[in-house]
Design an enzyme around this catalytic site. Sequence first.
Site, PDB file in Angstrom:
ATOM      1  N   CYS A 125       0.814  -1.218   0.000  1.00  0.00           N
ATOM      2  CA  CYS A 125       0.000   0.000   0.000  1.00  0.00           C
ATOM      3  C   CYS A 125       0.850   1.272   0.000  1.00  0.00           C
ATOM      4  O   CYS A 125       0.536   2.238  -0.687  1.00  0.00           O
ATOM      5  CB  CYS A 125      -0.992  -0.007   1.149  1.00  0.00           C
ATOM      6  SG  CYS A 125      -0.276  -0.274   2.786  1.00  0.00           S
ATOM      7  N   ASP A 327      -7.372   5.821  -1.003  1.00  0.00           N
ATOM      8  CA  ASP A 327      -7.084   4.545  -0.351  1.00  0.00           C
ATOM      9  C   ASP A 327      -6.679   3.516  -1.398  1.00  0.00           C
ATOM     10  O   ASP A 327      -7.473   3.190  -2.288  1.00  0.00           O
ATOM     11  CB  ASP A 327      -8.330   4.079   0.408  1.00  0.00           C
ATOM     12  CG  ASP A 327      -8.080   2.833   1.240  1.00  0.00           C
ATOM     13  OD1 ASP A 327      -6.996   2.236   1.117  1.00  0.00           O
ATOM     14  OD2 ASP A 327      -8.977   2.448   2.013  1.00  0.00           O
ATOM     15  N   HIS A 329      -6.244   0.350  -1.027  1.00  0.00           N
ATOM     16  CA  HIS A 329      -6.530  -1.012  -0.585  1.00  0.00           C
ATOM     17  C   HIS A 329      -7.686  -1.666  -1.340  1.00  0.00           C
ATOM     18  O   HIS A 329      -8.504  -2.379  -0.764  1.00  0.00           O
ATOM     19  CB  HIS A 329      -6.822  -1.029   0.920  1.00  0.00           C
ATOM     20  CG  HIS A 329      -5.657  -0.627   1.750  1.00  0.00           C
ATOM     21  ND1 HIS A 329      -5.401   0.691   2.094  1.00  0.00           N
ATOM     22  CD2 HIS A 329      -4.646  -1.353   2.279  1.00  0.00           C
ATOM     23  CE1 HIS A 329      -4.297   0.749   2.813  1.00  0.00           C
ATOM     24  NE2 HIS A 329      -3.815  -0.479   2.939  1.00  0.00           N
TER      25      HIS A 329
END
Length: 446
Positions: A125, A327, A329
């Site tokens: 990430c 984000d 993810h």
Amino acid sequence: MESTGSSGRLWELQFERSSTPGGAFAALTDSALRSAELQVPGSLAAAVVKWPVELAQDDSWRMESGTGSGFEWNRVLSKYENQITIFTDYLEEFPDTDELVWILGKQHLLKTGGTGPSSDAGWGCMLRCGQMMLAQALICRHLGRDWNWEKQKEQPKEYQRILQCFLDRKDCCYSIHQMAQMGVGEGKSIGEWFGPNTVAQVLKKLALFDEWNSLAVYVSMDNTVVIEDIKKMCCILPLSADTAGESPPSSLNASNRSKSTSAGWPAWKPLLLIVPLRLGINQINPVYVDAFKECFKMPQSLGALGGKPNNAYYFIGFLGDELIFLDPHTTQTFVDTEENGTVDDQTFHCLQSPQRMNILNLDPSVALGFFCKEEKDFDSWCSLVQKEILKENLRMFELVQKHPSHWPPFIPPAKPEVTTTGAEFIDSTEQLEEFDLEEDFEILSV
């Protein structure tokens, strides 16, 4: 198969259409794909089912649009019960052997088939956030800060070339492969989570092999940005007999830049400035909040890398006391260059609205990013830092004019002498010995 509900164990059958005439795959329409639901016996609820090729080619169970509810699961299961392979949660690894493996008419050697991770889920990430920050810098570099992406619109060729820098391929200069491998020189194993400073060091080294974008990447040390060092790195003096022995001017403004460049004075190399910081011990110190928010207001801002422990985000702005972030993810399918040389860019852009979090929930380890395309941009940034950052009693970082005398001499980074060029130079860890291991930045004040 993916569960579509807990009641009654409803499952949705998902598959791709066959590329050959006939067979059940070719007969399904889009509406049938969406409506086909199966009642799965409880014994199969926790199993992974691999459908045999014969089932895909058998027209006896073909479903037409709107007839999915009439599908006879028990009949098909009975017919193919000896051909369906049920896998447990743990699959047996292939043996370590030199024997050839034949798959679909091609031979493969197990020992040369690759042994690294097949996904960056769970560890990549922060690397992805670093890619986002760098991609924004390249957009500013080639297309301008005001450029915006529009879906299904023909994009400039520079945009497509930027995308190709980040494809998940070993030969792309800023791919996840290159960043992970370069992290070995920073003491990080392949598959190990990176921090903001490690990503910054990796980008600085990979940029040395990127001649097209030609970025100067400066990563501050000890919470200190040195103006003299940046000028030395970004002002490139053309090699010519006329300029030999002459000292370049300390600054070039926009009006005389073209004249100075043609006369042999240095040109400005676009600057990616990254400032790794530690804004507290276990949580961010509230005294840094206002200064941190001011950085997002600067026109040179590239946001910040940070997040929570082992959970990285790319912060792009703020609203009140909430940080706005992207984000990484969401696991995406591998995307490669198409036959016409373009890249399908749908998954490279936000699939949902940016998220927000309270700034006090931010992990204190962060890295600020700034892009200065021209020297005047950097001079303007220095003025803003003097006005908004250095006015605080407890400063978030320092900006100094001269290189500190107690530091080792500053030598602008240069591409090491290797036998290959571009991204291929890190095919082996031995070639990483050209670089010195960067130490973690030191906490001077908290």
